[in-house]
Design an enzyme around this catalytic site. Structure first.
Site, PDB file in Angstrom:
ATOM      1  N   TYR A 294       0.829  -1.199   0.000  1.00 44.60           N
ATOM      2  CA  TYR A 294       0.000   0.000   0.000  1.00 44.60           C
ATOM      3  C   TYR A 294       0.870   1.258   0.000  1.00 44.60           C
ATOM      4  O   TYR A 294       1.449   1.647   1.012  1.00 44.60           O
ATOM      5  CB  TYR A 294      -0.924   0.023   1.216  1.00 44.60           C
ATOM      6  CG  TYR A 294      -1.807  -1.204   1.352  1.00 44.60           C
ATOM      7  CD1 TYR A 294      -2.212  -1.941   0.241  1.00 44.60           C
ATOM      8  CD2 TYR A 294      -2.224  -1.636   2.608  1.00 44.60           C
ATOM      9  CE1 TYR A 294      -3.014  -3.064   0.370  1.00 44.60           C
ATOM     10  CE2 TYR A 294      -3.036  -2.761   2.747  1.00 44.60           C
ATOM     11  CZ  TYR A 294      -3.428  -3.468   1.615  1.00 44.60           C
ATOM     12  OH  TYR A 294      -4.214  -4.579   1.758  1.00 44.60           O
TER      13      TYR A 294
ATOM     14  N   HIS B 269       0.303 -12.303   1.497  1.00 42.57           N
ATOM     15  CA  HIS B 269      -0.487 -11.350   0.724  1.00 42.57           C
ATOM     16  C   HIS B 269      -0.606 -11.782  -0.738  1.00 42.57           C
ATOM     17  O   HIS B 269       0.379 -11.793  -1.478  1.00 42.57           O
ATOM     18  CB  HIS B 269       0.171  -9.963   0.802  1.00 42.57           C
ATOM     19  CG  HIS B 269      -0.734  -8.834   0.423  1.00 42.57           C
ATOM     20  ND1 HIS B 269      -0.289  -7.529   0.334  1.00 42.57           N
ATOM     21  CD2 HIS B 269      -2.055  -8.796   0.113  1.00 42.57           C
ATOM     22  CE1 HIS B 269      -1.306  -6.750  -0.003  1.00 42.57           C
ATOM     23  NE2 HIS B 269      -2.376  -7.505  -0.156  1.00 42.57           N
TER      24      HIS B 269
END
Length: 322
Positions: free
Chosen positions: A54, A138
């Site tokens: 992010y 992830h």
């Protein structure tokens, strides 16, 4: 607070996702990011999720800075491994990956044991913490073999060493998460967008398996990236323009919600939270107003008659079918 699986890590029913704080699509100021976390905190949120992906680490830095004034034992933080950040001199921005930040680093897929440890060490430095509570693999969609054979055992070691309290995987699909639940000793999985008012595919295998195995589920994407928050022609579904049939369905659901004295947003959050496998609902916010609205909608009562009408009209599957 609810424990994650059999771990000692506990989470609040509503969690703040910190991807929007990292200039997701458009810029968010440092002050705005700080105030967003503060607003969530005021409304009782104590579980915060982030990742190196992010904003090329910006989310972790901003979240760590915003939480610094609170006692470390008062909140739960999760981050993710699988994409290492390496310095890059290519220049330009990161908008191709969705973040309005300078492309100072590049992402390198790495689900090796060494990559897991290196990624976590870098995350701790960005967060300014000596430990995180939860670590997820992830998006291992295209890296299943390495994720199961190398990355997952590394997480098990980190958990046994006490470096992290709970481990799991986070994905936008339910099938591989079901495999993690059935074949490993994960504490929790983060499933984004696959258990919502518009998509209950996670209930076919993942959620029943989680209940059976005592694994917690954190549900992300409760609004399917926007359509269930504000259904309109330009709304997005799974980060693309919503198909006409889904927009029509969402608008019908909105009418039902309002007829029962509530909102579609409240219904979307309540639907996710009601499943016995679900420990927390993760919602992203990019402003204090959004964080406050999410908390207020999450706390709003949703009448049982609303669910009955949605099922009677076919907008939700019948209990027998589900």
């Amino acid at each position: 607070m609810t424990p994650l699986g059999r771990s000692r890590v506990q989470v609040t029913g509503l969690a703040l996702g910190a991807a929007p704080l990292a200039n997701l699509y458009t810029e968010v100021t440092e002050e705005q990011a700080y105030d967003t976390v503060a607003a969530a905190w005021r409304h009782g949120v104590r579980y915060f999720d982030t990742a190196p992906h992010y904003g090329l680490g910006l989310s972790e830095r901003r979240l760590g800075a915003a939480l610094r004034e609170h006692p470390r034992t008062a909140y739960t933080v999760s981050t993710k491994v699988g994409r290492r950040l390496e310095p890059s001199s290519a220049g330009g921005d990161d908008l191709a990956n969705g973040f309005a930040v300078p492309a100072t680093h590049r992402r390198v897929w790495d689900f090796s044991a060494d990559g897991v440890r290196r990624s976590l060490e870098a995350s701790l430095e960005r967060l300014g913490l000596d430990h995180v509570d939860v670590v997820y693999l992830h998006d291992p969609d295209d890296h299943a073999e390495q994720a199961f054979s190398e990355a997952y055992p590394a997480l098990e070691e980190l958990r046994s060493e006490g470096v992290v309290g709970a481990i799991g995987a986070g994905m936008n699909q339910a099938e591989m998460l079901t495999r993690f639940v059935r074949e490993t000793d994960v504490d929790v999985v983060l499933c984004a967008g696959r258990y919502t008012l518009l998509d209950q595919s996670a209930d076919a295998g993942l959620l029943p398996a989680a209940v059976e195995r005592g694994v917690s589920v954190v549900v992300g994407g409760a609004f399917n990236s926007g359509l269930l928050a504000d259904p309109r022609p330009e709304a997005t579904y799974d980060y693309a323009r919503a198909p006409a049939e889904l927009l029509e369905r969402a608008l019908r659901m909105k009418e039902v919600a309002e007829r029962h004295g509530t909102t579609l947003r409240a219904a979307a959050l309540a639907f996710c939270a009601a499943h016995p496998a679900v420990a927390s609902v993760l919602v992203g916010a990019r402003s204090p107003a959004e964080a406050e609205d999410c908390a207020e909608q999450f706390a709003a009562p949703v009448p049982a008659a609303l669910w009955e009408e949605l099922r009677d009209t076919g907008l939700l599957p019948s209990k027998e079918a589900s």
